[in-house]
Design an enzyme around this catalytic site. Structure first.
Site, PDB file in Angstrom:
ATOM      1  N   GLY A  11      45.528  46.980  35.114  1.00 25.97           N
ATOM      2  CA  GLY A  11      45.523  46.885  36.539  1.00 25.97           C
ATOM      3  C   GLY A  11      46.890  47.293  36.920  1.00 25.97           C
ATOM      4  NE  ARG A  72      40.811  47.313  32.781  1.00 26.84           N
ATOM      5  CZ  ARG A  72      41.530  46.420  33.025  1.00 26.84           C
ATOM      6  NH1 ARG A  72      42.419  45.747  32.260  1.00 26.84           N
ATOM      7  NH2 ARG A  72      41.313  45.754  34.384  1.00 26.84           N
ATOM      8  CG  ASP A 103      47.569  38.725  29.593  1.00 26.95           C
ATOM      9  OD1 ASP A 103      46.889  39.499  30.346  1.00 26.95           O
ATOM     10  OD2 ASP A 103      47.173  37.078  29.992  1.00 26.95           O
ATOM     11  CB  THR A 126      50.352  41.856  36.426  1.00 30.23           C
ATOM     12  OG1 THR A 126      49.137  41.290  36.856  1.00 30.23           O
ATOM     13  CG2 THR A 126      51.334  40.774  35.765  1.00 30.23           C
ATOM     14  CG  ASP A 128      46.843  38.143  38.939  1.00 28.95           C
ATOM     15  OD1 ASP A 128      46.664  38.360  39.834  1.00 28.95           O
ATOM     16  OD2 ASP A 128      46.234  38.760  37.732  1.00 28.95           O
ATOM     17  CG  ASP A 130      48.865  36.329  35.124  1.00 29.52           C
ATOM     18  OD1 ASP A 130      49.802  37.277  34.961  1.00 29.52           O
ATOM     19  OD2 ASP A 130      47.840  36.175  34.653  1.00 29.52           O
ATOM     20  NE  ARG A 172      40.003  37.097  34.785  1.00 32.45           N
ATOM     21  CZ  ARG A 172      40.416  38.019  34.870  1.00 32.45           C
ATOM     22  NH1 ARG A 172      40.495  39.238  35.744  1.00 32.45           N
ATOM     23  NH2 ARG A 172      41.415  38.813  34.104  1.00 32.45           N
TER      24      ARG A 172
END
Length: 323
Positions: A11, A72, A103, A126, A128, A130, A172
């Site tokens: 993303g 992708r 990741d 990213t 996120d 995370d 998510r």
């Protein structure tokens, strides 16, 4: 090492262009050739590789998205696909890679590096936040501010109509965006994957607020919460407590776009330069991140396997500030 390739994968996130710019100009500064690989691993397989100069990255530091595009790649998950990618790199004489992504990007980079003995350093791109091994990821700060601006506007209409709004933000597997938006936006409740918040908890909190003369409320829901997304949470609350007026807003992909904040531009630039200098120093199979305002290199194994829990102080702050 004389030639380095750079690509973005997964993303997109605001600040990726700042990172690409930093990689390109750090290579030129250190006398290296630099090649941009378009469309991530898919472009690597297809040979969409272009030599980049300083002017190739002019006027991009302020732009969201990624000038190298992202895609992708199912084929890269196969040994045959990775062989094609390696053959393309060898064709251009590329000896090391900078992978900007999350990741999933790092998982592919780790396998690729081990199979073909090519050094790869990642940059954490990213929204996120995370990824283990960096305090913040490139794009996170912009995403929070984008979501926060929307929440501020939603609160205006919530207050005007005495409504309870359930606002869904991205996340998510991580609630970092939700918790910071909740604190910054004055939300009454934040629901994140890392902690359990039941529907009964939500109803109790909302009722308590309404009894204290609150006429509207904001509930921020991370898309990966165990009770479901914002629409599902609202439906469950409404079924148990139908007397109030409820609305749902899903912010979606607006959180991934927009001009990056100064924080993300600087973070992307720091990580990009660190990745190039790490490759020059012999680093490999790791991510260049920033922790405690210092550049650190974290092995891909740790970035992929270790979780990054939400700071408990944030959760405590929510409880205190939402009374």
């Amino acid at each position: 090492m004389k030639k380095i390739g750079v690509f973005t994968s997964g993303g997109d996130s605001p600040g990726m262009n700042a990172c690409i710019r930093a990689v390109v100009r750090a290579c030129i500064y250190h006398g290296l050739e630099v090649y941009g690989i378009k469309y991530g691993y898919d472009g690597m397989i297809k040979g969409e590789i272009i030599k980049m100069q300083s002017h190739s990255v002019s006027n991009i530091v302020q732009r969201g998205g990624t000038i190298l595009k992202s895609a992708r790649s199912t084929e890269f998950r196969t040994k045959e696909g990775r062989q094609k990618a390696y053959d393309q790199l060898k064709k251009h004489g590329i000896e090391g890679l900078v992978a900007i992504g999350g990741d999933g990007t790092f998982t592919g980079a780790k396998i690729f590096s081990e199979e073909f003995d090519i050094p790869v350093i990642g940059c954490p791109g990213t929204i996120d936040n995370d990824i283990y091994g960096t305090d913040f990821t490139i794009g996170f700060d912009t995403a929070v501010n984008t979501a926060l601006e929307s929440i501020d506007k939603i609160r205006d209409t919530a207050a005007s109509h005495d409504r309870i709004f359930f606002v869904e933000v991205m996340g998510r597997d991580s609630g970092y965006i939700a918790i910071q938006c909740g604190i910054g936006g004055g939300a009454e409740i934040v629901m994140v994957p890392e902690t359990e918040t039941t529907i009964a908890d939500v109803i109790k909190k909302l009722d308590t607020g309404l009894r204290k003369t609150k006429t509207s409320s904001i509930v921020v829901v991370a898309e990966g919460d165990e009770e479901g997304n914002a629409a599902e949470v609202m439906a469950k609350v409404k079924a148990e407590n139908p007397k109030n007026e409820y609305k749902v807003t899903t912010l979606g992909h607006i959180q991934r776009g927009g001009n990056p904040t100064a924080t993300d531009r600087i973070l992307g630039s720091r990580c990009g330069i660190a990745a190039v200098e790490g490759l020059m120093a012999g680093q490999r199979n790791c991510m260049a991140g920033v922790m405690n305002d210092q550049i650190v290199y974290t092995p891909f194994d740790d970035c992929i396997s270790k979780s990054k829990p939400i700071n408990q102080d944030y959760l405590k702050m929510m409880n205190i500030l939402s009374i």
